[in-house]
Design a protein around this motif. Structure first.
Motif, PDB file in Angstrom:
ATOM      1  N   ASN A 145       0.854  -1.157   0.091  1.00 23.83           N
ATOM      2  CA  ASN A 145       0.127  -0.109  -0.204  1.00 23.83           C
ATOM      3  C   ASN A 145       0.818   1.236  -0.105  1.00 23.83           C
ATOM      4  O   ASN A 145       0.120   2.385  -0.419  1.00 23.83           O
ATOM      5  N   LEU A 146       1.953   1.179   0.616  1.00 25.28           N
ATOM      6  CA  LEU A 146       2.918   2.289   0.636  1.00 25.28           C
ATOM      7  C   LEU A 146       4.288   1.827   0.086  1.00 25.28           C
ATOM      8  O   LEU A 146       4.962   0.944   0.700  1.00 25.28           O
ATOM      9  N   LEU A 147       4.774   2.317  -1.148  1.00 25.62           N
ATOM     10  CA  LEU A 147       5.994   2.025  -1.694  1.00 25.62           C
ATOM     11  C   LEU A 147       6.966   2.987  -1.760  1.00 25.62           C
ATOM     12  O   LEU A 147       6.820   4.161  -1.799  1.00 25.62           O
ATOM     13  N   ILE A 148       8.197   2.516  -0.846  1.00 24.94           N
ATOM     14  CA  ILE A 148       9.338   3.295  -0.706  1.00 24.94           C
ATOM     15  C   ILE A 148      10.400   2.859  -1.265  1.00 24.94           C
ATOM     16  O   ILE A 148      11.017   1.649  -1.184  1.00 24.94           O
ATOM     17  N   GLY A 149      11.093   3.649  -2.166  1.00 25.51           N
ATOM     18  CA  GLY A 149      12.324   3.011  -3.016  1.00 25.51           C
ATOM     19  C   GLY A 149      12.861   3.903  -3.954  1.00 25.51           C
ATOM     20  O   GLY A 149      12.600   5.196  -4.109  1.00 25.51           O
ATOM     21  N   THR A 150      13.924   3.567  -4.696  1.00 27.32           N
ATOM     22  CA  THR A 150      14.534   4.040  -5.645  1.00 27.32           C
ATOM     23  C   THR A 150      14.011   4.155  -6.977  1.00 27.32           C
ATOM     24  O   THR A 150      13.188   3.089  -7.289  1.00 27.32           O
ATOM     25  N   PRO A 151      14.398   4.971  -7.860  1.00 24.64           N
ATOM     26  CA  PRO A 151      13.485   4.903  -9.163  1.00 24.64           C
ATOM     27  C   PRO A 151      13.816   3.700 -10.154  1.00 24.64           C
ATOM     28  O   PRO A 151      12.632   3.407 -10.478  1.00 24.64           O
ATOM     29  N   GLY A 152      14.886   3.163 -10.002  1.00 22.06           N
ATOM     30  CA  GLY A 152      14.940   2.095 -10.964  1.00 22.06           C
ATOM     31  C   GLY A 152      14.194   0.915 -10.620  1.00 22.06           C
ATOM     32  O   GLY A 152      13.541   0.362 -11.285  1.00 22.06           O
ATOM     33  N   ARG A 153      14.344   0.570  -9.323  1.00 21.87           N
ATOM     34  CA  ARG A 153      13.722  -0.648  -8.827  1.00 21.87           C
ATOM     35  C   ARG A 153      12.242  -0.401  -8.655  1.00 21.87           C
ATOM     36  O   ARG A 153      11.271  -1.377  -9.274  1.00 21.87           O
ATOM     37  N   LEU A 154      11.681   0.864  -8.496  1.00 18.79           N
ATOM     38  CA  LEU A 154      10.275   1.166  -8.359  1.00 18.79           C
ATOM     39  C   LEU A 154       9.576   0.879  -9.617  1.00 18.79           C
ATOM     40  O   LEU A 154       8.435   0.374 -10.138  1.00 18.79           O
ATOM     41  N   LEU A 155      10.344   1.513 -10.734  1.00 17.94           N
ATOM     42  CA  LEU A 155       9.783   1.296 -11.976  1.00 17.94           C
ATOM     43  C   LEU A 155       9.867  -0.133 -12.619  1.00 17.94           C
ATOM     44  O   LEU A 155       8.859  -0.258 -13.312  1.00 17.94           O
ATOM     45  N   ASP A 156      10.805  -0.679 -12.045  1.00 14.14           N
ATOM     46  CA  ASP A 156      10.675  -2.041 -12.680  1.00 14.14           C
ATOM     47  C   ASP A 156       9.437  -3.066 -12.139  1.00 14.14           C
ATOM     48  O   ASP A 156       8.816  -3.710 -12.772  1.00 14.14           O
ATOM     49  N   ILE A 157       9.116  -2.472 -10.678  1.00 18.60           N
ATOM     50  CA  ILE A 157       7.968  -3.417 -10.250  1.00 18.60           C
ATOM     51  C   ILE A 157       6.628  -2.890 -11.126  1.00 18.60           C
ATOM     52  O   ILE A 157       5.943  -3.628 -11.081  1.00 18.60           O
ATOM     53  N   MET A 158       6.751  -1.711 -11.075  1.00 20.17           N
ATOM     54  CA  MET A 158       5.582  -0.916 -11.829  1.00 20.17           C
ATOM     55  C   MET A 158       5.255  -1.797 -13.234  1.00 20.17           C
ATOM     56  O   MET A 158       4.214  -1.810 -13.685  1.00 20.17           O
ATOM     57  N   GLU A 159       6.339  -1.860 -13.932  1.00 21.77           N
ATOM     58  CA  GLU A 159       6.211  -2.579 -15.349  1.00 21.77           C
ATOM     59  C   GLU A 159       5.921  -4.071 -15.232  1.00 21.77           C
ATOM     60  O   GLU A 159       5.158  -4.563 -16.259  1.00 21.77           O
ATOM     61  N   ARG A 160       6.174  -4.602 -14.134  1.00 19.06           N
ATOM     62  CA  ARG A 160       6.240  -6.108 -14.153  1.00 19.06           C
ATOM     63  C   ARG A 160       4.954  -6.499 -13.488  1.00 19.06           C
ATOM     64  O   ARG A 160       4.390  -7.590 -13.843  1.00 19.06           O
ATOM     65  N   MET A 161       4.402  -5.744 -12.545  1.00 21.43           N
ATOM     66  CA  MET A 161       3.422  -6.409 -11.642  1.00 21.43           C
ATOM     67  C   MET A 161       2.013  -5.680 -11.987  1.00 21.43           C
ATOM     68  O   MET A 161       1.656  -4.403 -11.523  1.00 21.43           O
ATOM     69  N   GLU A 162       1.329  -5.997 -12.934  1.00 22.45           N
ATOM     70  CA  GLU A 162      -0.127  -5.374 -13.342  1.00 22.45           C
ATOM     71  C   GLU A 162      -1.137  -5.500 -11.986  1.00 22.45           C
ATOM     72  O   GLU A 162      -1.971  -4.637 -12.115  1.00 22.45           O
ATOM     73  N   ILE A 163      -0.593  -6.504 -11.056  1.00 22.49           N
ATOM     74  CA  ILE A 163      -1.589  -6.801  -9.929  1.00 22.49           C
ATOM     75  C   ILE A 163      -1.725  -5.611  -9.107  1.00 22.49           C
ATOM     76  O   ILE A 163      -2.703  -5.152  -8.534  1.00 22.49           O
ATOM     77  N   LEU A 164      -0.507  -4.535  -9.059  1.00 24.15           N
ATOM     78  CA  LEU A 164      -0.691  -3.293  -8.269  1.00 24.15           C
ATOM     79  C   LEU A 164      -1.574  -2.352  -9.011  1.00 24.15           C
ATOM     80  O   LEU A 164      -1.651  -2.189 -10.130  1.00 24.15           O
ATOM     81  N   ASN A 165      -2.572  -1.566  -8.168  1.00 23.88           N
ATOM     82  CA  ASN A 165      -3.528  -0.681  -8.724  1.00 23.88           C
ATOM     83  C   ASN A 165      -3.206   0.592  -8.182  1.00 23.88           C
ATOM     84  O   ASN A 165      -3.007   1.064  -6.956  1.00 23.88           O
ATOM     85  N   PHE A 166      -2.803   1.643  -9.118  1.00 24.96           N
ATOM     86  CA  PHE A 166      -2.137   2.977  -8.522  1.00 24.96           C
ATOM     87  C   PHE A 166      -3.587   3.894  -8.905  1.00 24.96           C
ATOM     88  O   PHE A 166      -3.452   5.149  -8.690  1.00 24.96           O
ATOM     89  N   ARG A 167      -4.549   3.542  -9.298  1.00 26.26           N
ATOM     90  CA  ARG A 167      -5.837   4.493  -9.405  1.00 26.26           C
ATOM     91  C   ARG A 167      -6.202   5.303  -8.459  1.00 26.26           C
ATOM     92  O   ARG A 167      -6.421   6.337  -8.596  1.00 26.26           O
ATOM     93  N   ASP A 168      -6.127   4.772  -7.087  1.00 28.23           N
ATOM     94  CA  ASP A 168      -6.421   5.479  -6.186  1.00 28.23           C
ATOM     95  C   ASP A 168      -5.343   6.208  -4.992  1.00 28.23           C
ATOM     96  O   ASP A 168      -5.452   6.382  -3.686  1.00 28.23           O
ATOM     97  N   LEU A 169      -4.024   6.226  -5.863  1.00 28.03           N
ATOM     98  CA  LEU A 169      -2.993   6.916  -5.224  1.00 28.03           C
ATOM     99  C   LEU A 169      -3.436   8.086  -4.549  1.00 28.03           C
ATOM    100  O   LEU A 169      -3.919   8.985  -5.124  1.00 28.03           O
ATOM    101  N   GLU A 170      -3.174   8.502  -3.271  1.00 24.85           N
ATOM    102  CA  GLU A 170      -3.137   9.519  -2.702  1.00 24.85           C
ATOM    103  C   GLU A 170      -2.102  10.572  -2.578  1.00 24.85           C
ATOM    104  O   GLU A 170      -2.596  11.761  -2.661  1.00 24.85           O
ATOM    105  N   ILE A 171      -1.022  10.097  -2.392  1.00 27.11           N
ATOM    106  CA  ILE A 171       0.300  11.093  -2.264  1.00 27.11           C
ATOM    107  C   ILE A 171       1.450  10.528  -2.774  1.00 27.11           C
ATOM    108  O   ILE A 171       1.754   9.272  -2.707  1.00 27.11           O
ATOM    109  N   LEU A 172       2.294  11.422  -3.220  1.00 25.15           N
ATOM    110  CA  LEU A 172       3.461  11.179  -3.867  1.00 25.15           C
ATOM    111  C   LEU A 172       4.636  11.980  -3.054  1.00 25.15           C
ATOM    112  O   LEU A 172       4.240  13.148  -3.217  1.00 25.15           O
ATOM    113  N   MET A 173       5.947  11.540  -2.945  1.00 29.45           N
ATOM    114  CA  MET A 173       6.826  12.250  -2.223  1.00 29.45           C
ATOM    115  C   MET A 173       7.998  12.041  -2.874  1.00 29.45           C
ATOM    116  O   MET A 173       8.487  10.913  -3.031  1.00 29.45           O
TER     117      MET A 173
END
Length: 604
Positions: A145-173
């Motif tokens: 529910n809260l993803l904390i990380g570096t750009p490379g690994r985070l983007l890799d996860i986003m590209e590979r895991m369609e199961i993650l749902n970002f439609r209701d994202l509340e906040i980005l830091m």
């Protein structure tokens, strides 16, 4: 864009419990348990704005408490979200930072606060700790529910895991936003942003906001508030209070000396602070490796703990280095700019910049590792005489530097360094590599009008590195940099210098033996090739003689033919024709009987 400006003291008179909108009781309880009662200026200015659903771009001095300034509002926003409690694979918040160490630190600081949110799971996503598949398996089983990380690994996860749902994202830091939006991470961050909903809260945090951050604030933030927090700095010359981008308790100095004196001044400085905790910054990874090795050979530094960290080390080694240095009461951390940003290492007394950073923005981040949250600290930057304009340049950037005199009592350590290189090939080779890497990094300095690499005095620099000889570099050969001041070591065959580590020396000898055999084989091959060429030449001469002889015989035959009468020539031609016909008749008979095939027939 609105603006909010504060003068930094260690803490304000504002309690966390007094903030409006109010923080939840669970958060206040965790803060009190951790010993936090009063806000820092950046916290007092930022938390209410984020909790009021405003986007912020925060520009505050290092060590001013920015991590809590975005973590507390993030947790509170998730708590009151209409989607709370979220489903296991519903991403509500994302925090991005440029380094693994900083992301890990943010994750650890966040855990006590995130734990006040039932059914919310935070995940650390950084490289170097295992394969991306392990992170994917963790998210699949436990959610994220809260993803904390570096750009490379985070983007890799986003590209590979369609199961993650970002439609209701509340906040980005974005922490250390200026670096995240620089050329190193810009593409990855833009790809991440393109996958996130525009209807969200966004916070940008850094000690050095850039034009890139400004552009993002204009393009992606809605009704943003600019929060600027400056430290209060007193000039020794004027005794006037001025604004500074560095912590108020930080005393900044510069030490100007020749390149061949820097190493002795560094050792003297380390001895002076032997019971304290220091960080020494270098421009390259090779420099960190070399100075860690060679400083450990200085007898007066034997009792000091010398620890190194840079980006080429394996993640486990980096973690151990940071943990060991954090827990120590004294010692020296030799590092590159990987340790410059965001890291909160307790008890650092002094920051030494042996090499000024290539990017002047990193100067502020480096010195911000000390004098954090109102404590006292000192920072010293080494400058060559031709780099003195850097002092005025930093003063214009609200970073005032005071002069520090060179120590007259500093012992000359160059003979010790050279002696170490004579006894151990590792010192010799690492020194040469560090020297070359420094010169080439110096060429890429952003303040190229101050740090003019064509004016580097290579001779003095080589002496300062304790080199036995100057390496052959195109920069030296082609641009004729000054080698004045260098005294080469005479009467030594440098190939005879062995590694102190016996296994490394054995490997070296094996490589040398292999190279010798390959050379002998090559020489033998070339010798055989040369002999073959001589034989071919001889054969060619013989064949040429035969052809020439045949030509002579043909010429004699033609002469004899010219002496024959016409009737004699006709008789000879008739006999040759009859012989040809007889030969073809014999072949035809054999072909009909199947004794020969067409492909077996001799060429005419």
């Amino acid at each position: 864009m609105d603006s909010s400006s504060n003068i930094n003291k260690a803490l304000t008179e504002t309690r966390f419990s007094d903030l409006e909108p109010p923080l939840s009781d669970d958060i206040i309880e965790v803060l009190e348990r951790s010993g936090f009662e009063f806000c820092t200026p950046v916290q007092a200015a930022t938390i209410p704005k984020l909790c009021s659903r405003k986007d912020v771009a925060v520009d505050a001095a290092t060590g001013s408490g920015k991590t809590l300034a975005f973590l507390l509002p993030l947790v509170e926003i998730l708590r009151i979200s209409t989607s709370y409690p979220p489903k296991s694979h519903q991403v509500m918040g994302v925090i991005i930072s440029p380094t693994r160490e900083l992301s890990t630190q943010i994750y650890n600081v966040a855990q006590p606060f995130v734990s006040t949110l039932p059914n919310v799971n935070s995940v650390l996503l950084v490289g170097g700790r295992g394969k991306v598949e392990a992170d994917m398996e963790t998210i699949e089983k436990k959610g994220g529910n809260l993803l904390i990380g570096t750009p490379g690994r985070l983007l890799d996860i986003m590209e590979r895991m369609e199961i993650l749902n970002f439609r209701d994202l509340e906040i980005l830091m974005l922490d250390e936003a200026d670096r995240l939006l620089g050329t190193e991470f810009q593409k990855q961050v833009n790809d991440i942003l393109s996958r996130l909903p525009k209807q969200r809260r966004t916070g940008l945090f850094s000690a050095t906001q850039t034009e890139g951050v400004e552009e993002l604030a204009k393009a992606g933030l809605r009704n943003p508030v600019r929060v600027v927090v400056r430290a209060e700095s007193k000039s020794e010359s004027s005794q006037q209070l001025t604004n500074s981008k560095t912590p108020s308790g930080l005393h900044l100095e510069y030490l100007e000396c020749e390149a061949d004196k820097k190493s002795s001044q560094l050792v003297d400085l380390l001895i002076e602070n032997k019971n304290k905790k220091l960080m020494v910054f270098f421009m390259t990874r090779a420099s960190v490796d070399y100075w860690k090795l060679v400083l450990s050979q200085i007898p007066t530094l034997k009792s000091m703990s010398l620890i190194r960290i840079h980006g080429k080390m394996k993640q486990n080694a980096r973690d151990r280095a940071l943990s060991s240095f954090s827990e120590a009461s004294s010692g020296v951390l030799l590092c590159t700019d990987i340790a410059a940003r965001g890291l909160d290492i307790p008890g650092i007394d002094c920051i030494v910049q042996y090499d000024p950073p290539k990017d002047p923005d990193d100067f502020i981040h480096r010195v911000g590792r000390t004098a954090r949250l109102g404590r006292q600290g000192r920072a010293i930057v080494f400058l060559l005489p031709k780099e003195e304009d850097y002092v005025e340049f930093m003063d214009q950037r609200e970073v005032p530097l005071q002069e520090r005199k060179c120590s007259e009592n500093a012992s000359d350590v160059i003979p010790i360094m050279r002696s170490a290189a004579m006894k151990d090939r590792a010192v010799l080779e690492k020194g040469l590599k560090a020297f070359v890497s420094f010169v080439r990094a110096y060429k890429e300095h952003k303040c190229f009008d101050i740090f003019r690499w064509r004016e580097l005095e290579i001779g003095k620099l080589g002496m300062g590195y304790g080199l036995l000889y100057l390496p052959s570099m195109s920069e030296v050969r082609q641009h004729r940099l000054s080698t004045e001041g260098f005294t080469p070591v005479e009467g030594v065959n440098f190939e005879d210098i062995k590694f102190k580590d016996k296994s490394r020396e054995k490997q070296r000898q094996q490589k040398l033996e292999k190279a010798r055999k390959e050379k002998q084989q090559k020489e033998k091959s070339e010798k055989g090739k040369k002999s073959s060429e001589m034989v071919v030449d001889a054969c060619a001469t013989t064949e040429s003689y035969k052809v020439s002889r045949k030509r002579k015989l043909s010429g004699k035959q033609r002469a004899r033919n010219r002496k024959l009468t016409g009737k004699q020539r006709q008789s000879i031609q008739k006999a040759e024709d009859e012989e040809e016909m007889a030969r073809e008749y014999r072949l035809e008979r054999k072909r009909r009987k199947g004794l020969i095939k067409e492909e077996d027939e001799p060429d005419a």
